[in-house]
Design a protein around this motif. Sequence first.
Motif, PDB file in Angstrom:
ATOM      1  N   LEU A  92       2.775   6.153   7.124  1.00 17.07           N
ATOM      2  CA  LEU A  92       2.615   5.852   5.668  1.00 17.07           C
ATOM      3  C   LEU A  92       1.610   7.061   5.381  1.00 17.07           C
ATOM      4  N   THR A  93       1.840   7.741   4.492  1.00 17.12           N
ATOM      5  CA  THR A  93       0.846   8.642   3.852  1.00 17.12           C
ATOM      6  C   THR A  93       0.239   8.297   2.559  1.00 17.12           C
ATOM      7  N   ILE A  94      -1.170   8.469   2.534  1.00 20.71           N
ATOM      8  CA  ILE A  94      -1.780   8.102   1.373  1.00 20.71           C
ATOM      9  C   ILE A  94      -2.360   8.960   0.745  1.00 20.71           C
ATOM     10  N   VAL A  95      -2.100   9.380  -0.788  1.00 17.58           N
ATOM     11  CA  VAL A  95      -2.759  10.318  -1.674  1.00 17.58           C
ATOM     12  C   VAL A  95      -3.847   9.500  -2.201  1.00 17.58           C
ATOM     13  N   ALA A  96      -4.853  10.033  -2.115  1.00 16.85           N
ATOM     14  CA  ALA A  96      -6.188   9.341  -2.733  1.00 16.85           C
ATOM     15  C   ALA A  96      -7.205  10.276  -3.262  1.00 16.85           C
ATOM     16  N   ARG A  97      -7.984  10.051  -3.954  1.00 15.51           N
ATOM     17  CA  ARG A  97      -9.100  10.962  -4.626  1.00 15.51           C
ATOM     18  C   ARG A  97      -9.671  11.547  -3.337  1.00 15.51           C
ATOM     19  N   ARG A  98     -10.017  12.860  -3.234  1.00 17.10           N
ATOM     20  CA  ARG A  98     -10.826  13.479  -2.346  1.00 17.10           C
ATOM     21  C   ARG A  98     -12.061  13.250  -2.375  1.00 17.10           C
ATOM     22  N   ARG A  99     -12.977  12.910  -1.507  1.00 12.97           N
ATOM     23  CA  ARG A  99     -14.417  12.684  -1.627  1.00 12.97           C
ATOM     24  C   ARG A  99     -15.077  14.263  -1.557  1.00 12.97           C
ATOM     25  N   MET A 100     -16.046  14.598  -2.488  1.00 10.50           N
ATOM     26  CA  MET A 100     -16.755  15.863  -2.664  1.00 10.50           C
ATOM     27  C   MET A 100     -18.129  15.661  -2.145  1.00 10.50           C
ATOM     28  N   PRO A 101     -18.646  16.798  -1.622  1.00  8.95           N
ATOM     29  CA  PRO A 101     -18.043  17.764  -0.929  1.00  8.95           C
ATOM     30  C   PRO A 101     -17.128  17.340   0.291  1.00  8.95           C
ATOM     31  N   SER A 102     -16.397  18.100   0.345  1.00 11.21           N
ATOM     32  CA  SER A 102     -15.239  17.956   1.456  1.00 11.21           C
ATOM     33  C   SER A 102     -15.036  19.021   2.516  1.00 11.21           C
ATOM     34  N   PRO A 103     -15.136  18.537   3.846  1.00 10.31           N
ATOM     35  CA  PRO A 103     -14.878  19.566   4.931  1.00 10.31           C
ATOM     36  C   PRO A 103     -13.483  20.177   4.878  1.00 10.31           C
ATOM     37  N   ILE A 104     -12.511  19.557   4.201  1.00 12.79           N
ATOM     38  CA  ILE A 104     -11.054  20.051   4.081  1.00 12.79           C
ATOM     39  C   ILE A 104     -11.192  21.540   3.235  1.00 12.79           C
ATOM     40  N   GLU A 134      10.690  11.450   7.766  1.00 18.39           N
ATOM     41  CA  GLU A 134       9.304  11.814   7.249  1.00 18.39           C
ATOM     42  C   GLU A 134       8.504  10.386   6.690  1.00 18.39           C
ATOM     43  N   SER A 135       7.105  10.669   6.598  1.00 16.00           N
ATOM     44  CA  SER A 135       6.287   9.591   6.142  1.00 16.00           C
ATOM     45  C   SER A 135       6.703   9.084   4.778  1.00 16.00           C
ATOM     46  N   THR A 136       6.382   7.775   4.452  1.00 14.63           N
ATOM     47  CA  THR A 136       6.452   7.382   3.072  1.00 14.63           C
ATOM     48  C   THR A 136       5.243   7.824   2.394  1.00 14.63           C
ATOM     49  N   VAL A 137       5.412   8.634   1.175  1.00  9.22           N
ATOM     50  CA  VAL A 137       4.005   9.118   0.673  1.00  9.22           C
ATOM     51  C   VAL A 137       3.885   8.272  -0.586  1.00  9.22           C
ATOM     52  N   VAL A 138       2.666   7.652  -0.674  1.00  6.58           N
ATOM     53  CA  VAL A 138       2.266   6.851  -1.996  1.00  6.58           C
ATOM     54  C   VAL A 138       0.900   7.128  -2.377  1.00  6.58           C
ATOM     55  N   ASP A 139       0.950   7.495  -3.839  1.00 12.23           N
ATOM     56  CA  ASP A 139      -0.184   8.060  -4.484  1.00 12.23           C
ATOM     57  C   ASP A 139      -1.079   6.628  -5.202  1.00 12.23           C
ATOM     58  N   VAL A 140      -2.396   6.650  -4.748  1.00 16.30           N
ATOM     59  CA  VAL A 140      -2.856   5.462  -5.502  1.00 16.30           C
ATOM     60  C   VAL A 140      -4.124   6.074  -6.209  1.00 16.30           C
ATOM     61  N   ARG A 200      10.400   1.163   0.473  1.00 23.16           N
ATOM     62  CA  ARG A 200       9.680   0.653  -0.626  1.00 23.16           C
ATOM     63  C   ARG A 200       9.154  -0.748  -0.753  1.00 23.16           C
ATOM     64  N   GLU A 201      10.067  -1.609  -0.367  1.00 19.25           N
ATOM     65  CA  GLU A 201      10.063  -2.918  -0.185  1.00 19.25           C
ATOM     66  C   GLU A 201       8.775  -3.509   0.515  1.00 19.25           C
ATOM     67  N   GLU A 202       8.701  -2.919   1.869  1.00 18.25           N
ATOM     68  CA  GLU A 202       7.544  -3.314   2.478  1.00 18.25           C
ATOM     69  C   GLU A 202       6.408  -2.888   1.945  1.00 18.25           C
ATOM     70  N   VAL A 203       6.281  -1.977   1.278  1.00 19.22           N
ATOM     71  CA  VAL A 203       5.076  -1.032   0.741  1.00 19.22           C
ATOM     72  C   VAL A 203       4.511  -2.051  -0.277  1.00 19.22           C
ATOM     73  N   GLU A 204       5.620  -2.677  -1.094  1.00 17.25           N
ATOM     74  CA  GLU A 204       5.466  -3.293  -2.331  1.00 17.25           C
ATOM     75  C   GLU A 204       4.887  -4.639  -1.957  1.00 17.25           C
ATOM     76  N   HIS A 205       5.572  -5.203  -0.936  1.00 23.24           N
ATOM     77  CA  HIS A 205       5.085  -6.407  -0.509  1.00 23.24           C
ATOM     78  C   HIS A 205       3.498  -6.423   0.136  1.00 23.24           C
ATOM     79  N   ALA A 206       3.067  -5.287   0.840  1.00 20.55           N
ATOM     80  CA  ALA A 206       1.739  -5.086   1.050  1.00 20.55           C
ATOM     81  C   ALA A 206       0.857  -5.089  -0.034  1.00 20.55           C
ATOM     82  N   LEU A 207       1.230  -4.526  -1.143  1.00 24.19           N
ATOM     83  CA  LEU A 207       0.487  -4.309  -2.173  1.00 24.19           C
ATOM     84  C   LEU A 207       0.456  -5.410  -2.889  1.00 24.19           C
ATOM     85  N   GLY A 208       1.544  -6.330  -2.917  1.00 23.32           N
ATOM     86  CA  GLY A 208       1.522  -7.603  -3.770  1.00 23.32           C
ATOM     87  C   GLY A 208       1.934  -6.716  -5.201  1.00 23.32           C
TER      88      GLY A 208
END
Length: 319
Positions: free
Chosen positions: A92-104, A177-183, A198-206
């Motif tokens: 599972l890949t999580i797309v989230a807000r990047r912390r700044m400053p970032s080493p990336i 490939e991994s499932t990509v979810v943008d939070v 998708r169902e497993e992701v939705e189950h985990a998120l409720g």
Amino acid sequence: MSAPQPATTQSIALAAAHLRAGELVAFPTETVYGLGADATNGLAVAAIFEAKGRPRFNPLIVHVSDLAAADVLIEMSNAARRLARSFWPGPLTIVARRRMPSPIADLVTAGLDSLAVRVPAHPIAQSLLRQTGRPLAAPSANRSGHVSPTTAQHVAQDLGDRIAMILDGGPAPLGLESTVVDVTAQVPVLLRPGAIPREEVEHALGASLAEPVAEDAMRPASPGRLASHYAPHARLRLGATDVYEGEALLALGPQPLAHSGPFVNLSPTGDLREAAARLFAALRELDATGAPTIAVMPIPETGLGEAINDRLRRAAAPR
Ligand code: TXA
Ligand code: MG
């Protein structure tokens, strides 16, 4: 020519040394083989795009060894934490807000304010991450337009002549490939269906996952449709052969245009890999000067120049 090398304690240590030195190493994950580079090294990340022959800079997934390492890089919302607890390590890949400053390196996110992170479960990927001690940017290890590689031999066919090393860990167990979810928004979005249904992701998120808004939301480097997409406030004037009063200048090569205002040279030697590595940071820097227009010297359309020009044209498009 890099032939696949069986993953052993020695070959993994060598692979980690290559990665720390800024070179590219293909490695197995539970989904598909990844083409890894030190995500904190812009030049190494640029080499990924070069090796893949990508027509444009798509944002890349950063691989880390555990949740704590991810927490340093992205803001872990409640949804993100839930997903991480349920599926990491795993596909599972999580797309989230990047912390700044970032080493990336900026090139990893293609200038976006968000970052895609995943903790792979594959023991060879895990061991490589721990030994390298750096977050690894890794898209699938295929030439652009080819299907994702699920064996080391696939990687060798596509990229064997272009990368330092291929670690062979046998067939990738999942092959998808991994499932990509943008939070980043209120309601999590399924950006790419993948190895976790998708169902497993939705189950985990409720909760239900939302659909991407634009048809190409999976490729947010394209026309800037995502709200978080970085586009400079300044207008871009491409192919500039002179600079006007009040403009900022984005130059390339040993003979930059004469200019007394804000100025960045993407690469004084005209090295397109160096230019790619600096591109997004340079745009931010020049934009921050408040100049209404950034004059951009011509960039050759060869090698990484194609992707650099693609990104510049998008940034220059009327909004
Ligand atoms: O299973 C996988 O995810 C494999 C292995 C190697 O980990 N990696 C992979 O990477 O498939 P790649 O580069 O081929 O696909 C990355 C996906 C793309 O759909 C990209 O648009 C999306 O992740 N992505 C990456 N960063 C993003 C961001 N900041 N916002 C939205 N989407 C992003
Ligand atoms: Mg891919």
